[in-house]
Design an enzyme around this catalytic site. Sequence first.
Site, PDB file in Angstrom:
ATOM      1  N   HIS A 134       0.888  -1.288  -0.183  1.00 28.31           N
ATOM      2  CA  HIS A 134       0.347  -0.417   0.178  1.00 28.31           C
ATOM      3  C   HIS A 134       0.744   1.521   0.180  1.00 28.31           C
ATOM      4  O   HIS A 134       0.608   1.981  -0.924  1.00 28.31           O
ATOM      5  CB  HIS A 134      -1.244  -0.179   0.785  1.00 28.31           C
ATOM      6  CG  HIS A 134      -1.951   1.241   1.554  1.00 28.31           C
ATOM      7  ND1 HIS A 134      -2.669   1.332   0.920  1.00 28.31           N
ATOM      8  CD2 HIS A 134      -1.464   3.011   2.075  1.00 28.31           C
ATOM      9  CE1 HIS A 134      -3.419   2.413   1.018  1.00 28.31           C
ATOM     10  NE2 HIS A 134      -3.058   3.016   1.559  1.00 28.31           N
ATOM     11  N   GLU A 135       2.002   1.307   1.029  1.00 28.33           N
ATOM     12  CA  GLU A 135       2.454   2.640   1.216  1.00 28.33           C
ATOM     13  C   GLU A 135       4.127   2.643  -0.088  1.00 28.33           C
ATOM     14  O   GLU A 135       3.796   3.092  -0.798  1.00 28.33           O
ATOM     15  CB  GLU A 135       3.499   2.067   2.400  1.00 28.33           C
ATOM     16  CG  GLU A 135       2.682   2.726   3.432  1.00 28.33           C
ATOM     17  CD  GLU A 135       1.290   3.568   3.452  1.00 28.33           C
ATOM     18  OE1 GLU A 135       1.580   4.884   3.217  1.00 28.33           O
ATOM     19  OE2 GLU A 135       0.424   3.242   4.199  1.00 28.33           O
ATOM     20  N   HIS A 189       1.379   4.726  -2.588  1.00 28.52           N
ATOM     21  CA  HIS A 189       1.589   5.786  -3.090  1.00 28.52           C
ATOM     22  C   HIS A 189       3.084   6.813  -3.402  1.00 28.52           C
ATOM     23  O   HIS A 189       3.451   7.937  -4.057  1.00 28.52           O
ATOM     24  CB  HIS A 189       1.715   6.418  -1.089  1.00 28.52           C
ATOM     25  CG  HIS A 189       0.263   6.065  -0.496  1.00 28.52           C
ATOM     26  ND1 HIS A 189      -1.043   7.339  -1.503  1.00 28.52           N
ATOM     27  CD2 HIS A 189      -0.036   5.926   0.250  1.00 28.52           C
ATOM     28  CE1 HIS A 189      -1.670   7.121  -0.323  1.00 28.52           C
ATOM     29  NE2 HIS A 189      -2.107   5.428   0.256  1.00 28.52           N
TER      30      HIS A 189
END
Length: 683
Positions: free
Chosen positions: A471-472, A475
């Site tokens: 997820h990170e 980003h």
Amino acid sequence: MSRNPLLEHHVLPPFSEIQPEHVVPAIDQLLDDNRKAIEKLTERADRETPTWESLAAPLESLNDRLAQAWSPISHLNATMNSEPLRDAYQACLGKLSEYSTWLGQHEGLCRAYQSLKDSPAYNRLDEAQQRSIDNTLRDFRLAGVDLPADKKQRYGDIQARLSELANTFSNHVLDATQAWHKDIDDVTALDGLPQSALDTLKANAEAKGVNGYRITLDFPSFLPVISFAHDRELRREVYTAFITRASEVGPNAGEFDNAGVIEETLSLRRELAELLDFDTYADYSLATKMADSPQQVLDFLNDLADRAYSQAHQEFSELQDYARASLGLDELAPWDVGYASEKLREARYAISQEQLRPYFPAPGVIDGLFRVVERLYGVQFEEDDNAPRYHPDVRYFRITEQGAPIAGFYLDLYAREGKRGGAWMDECRVRRACEDGRIQLPVAYLTCNFTRPVGGKPALLTHDEVTTLFHEFGHGLHHMLTRQQVADVSGINGVAWDAVELPSQFMENFCWEREGLDLIAGHVDTGAKLPDELLERLQAARNFQSAMGMMRQLEFSLFDFRLHHELSAPSAADVQDLLTEVRTQVSVLPAVDFNRFQNGFGHIFAGGYAAGYYSYKWAEVLSADAYSAFEEAGIFDPETGSRFRHEILEPGGARDAADLFRAFRGRPPSVEPLLRHSGIQAA
């Protein structure tokens, strides 16, 4: 004056040279330099029609120089917190807020940008430059440039105070988290905990020079206790300490209480919105988001709640029945839910996070993450052991394409004292065209709080931690794979907040597919891939209690949005009453009257998600629908990967997120893929 490394240009921050005493002088110097330079820019704009080169480009350079100094300070405050650094950081917040307000309310600068917008030169600028100018003019209005002098002053005072309050909130949560611990000598009191958790608790104790095992409120310590400890009283004690952090109740009652911070924050936010002629802070928040109105957001959240509630209620009833029949728990308390859920998951699917850990040693997961990205987007990764770093655990990598570097990132995976909880991506450097013609490459910070490696063995991650890392990194890819050269719309800059989670949630999908897991998972001892039987059980369990999970996110989203839309100057009791009302409406889980979740809700009181927490669900609709294109074409289909990179990641904030999505998907987003991925029957 002694040398100050924060005032010098560095490709990467010189972490080892930065001392707390450098911080305030450097920021003072940079703010003073910027003010003088901006006055000269506006004087020139009054004499001659401004151009991009005479106005926007030099202002971008000034902003970037300041950002390059503040970025490592802010990051170190979050990851290597100390009293001297905290004091220096705090001392600068008011100065930076005052500068930001001065800049946003600078009538001469606003006039210069409007002149550039109205000139023939504007039409010759590229899409990103035009978007930057449009956003800047919008932001002048949102900063109160048109207000009379007394209201401008009040706006600035409010913003400065809100900045201080957010920092105080975050410090209170960090201090409350670190203030509590429980030492246990007898390992039998920890029956049920997996060996990996026992190793962590033992390492906690050893680090403090005490015998036995130390439970803390850091997530790698808290979560295993609440999920696996057979001792119900121990679960209750740890849960109580965690859920009452930074409040007037619990073991550290009143010591770091955020109630007053919340009251003042909400009152000031409402006043700020009304100064700018918005009805509520929610209306103000939506001025820069995809959603058109508060009612649209509330309708969206309530519609999802209506679709998921019945299934969530059924899931909780099944959990109650199981706990009563198999665990002897006649009534589930909040500290029982995680424990009973783990037991039911194991009973139903014969799988647990702990069973999966051996297949996810951190080094192999990182390598697998890189291979997934390589297959999707055709880029490569290489580690640089000589890059400056701020802690021995931290690693630095470059991303290259056809042998040329295009970006870099710091990877900081493990929990430690002085590091705030959670996981996040932040900017270290932004991609932009410098005034001398160079392209400054983007650099990201990627930060998690996983269980540390102990005993000379690699850290073994849970599958949940693997999805958090992906997820990170999503980003990070949004920031690092941008092709924009204008800082204001480069990477995640200028992206509507309710679309910014699209690339991050999208990446999580590769942690559930055989093709992705074959690159990510390998047994720590043998290197063996995840067996078919385990994969089938993992996939079967993917939507275990998914409706309960969705209702929990909707609870947070509705609480946040209604808090900023309905209440003007609420007391702590009003905030608690609203949370109770929302829980009554959408939650199926038990709650206790001493639950002070809101006092630790950093996303909305110390992060960027005020009246915007709904963005997670809004963007999840986008990400699920985007991923369905890969399901249709093949999850590593190069043409689809190339289109996603070109239409979603590379444009940054240069175009509306809705337009980017339609360009990629060929139509507006549909909620159906999210419901399907979540295993929720369409109503």
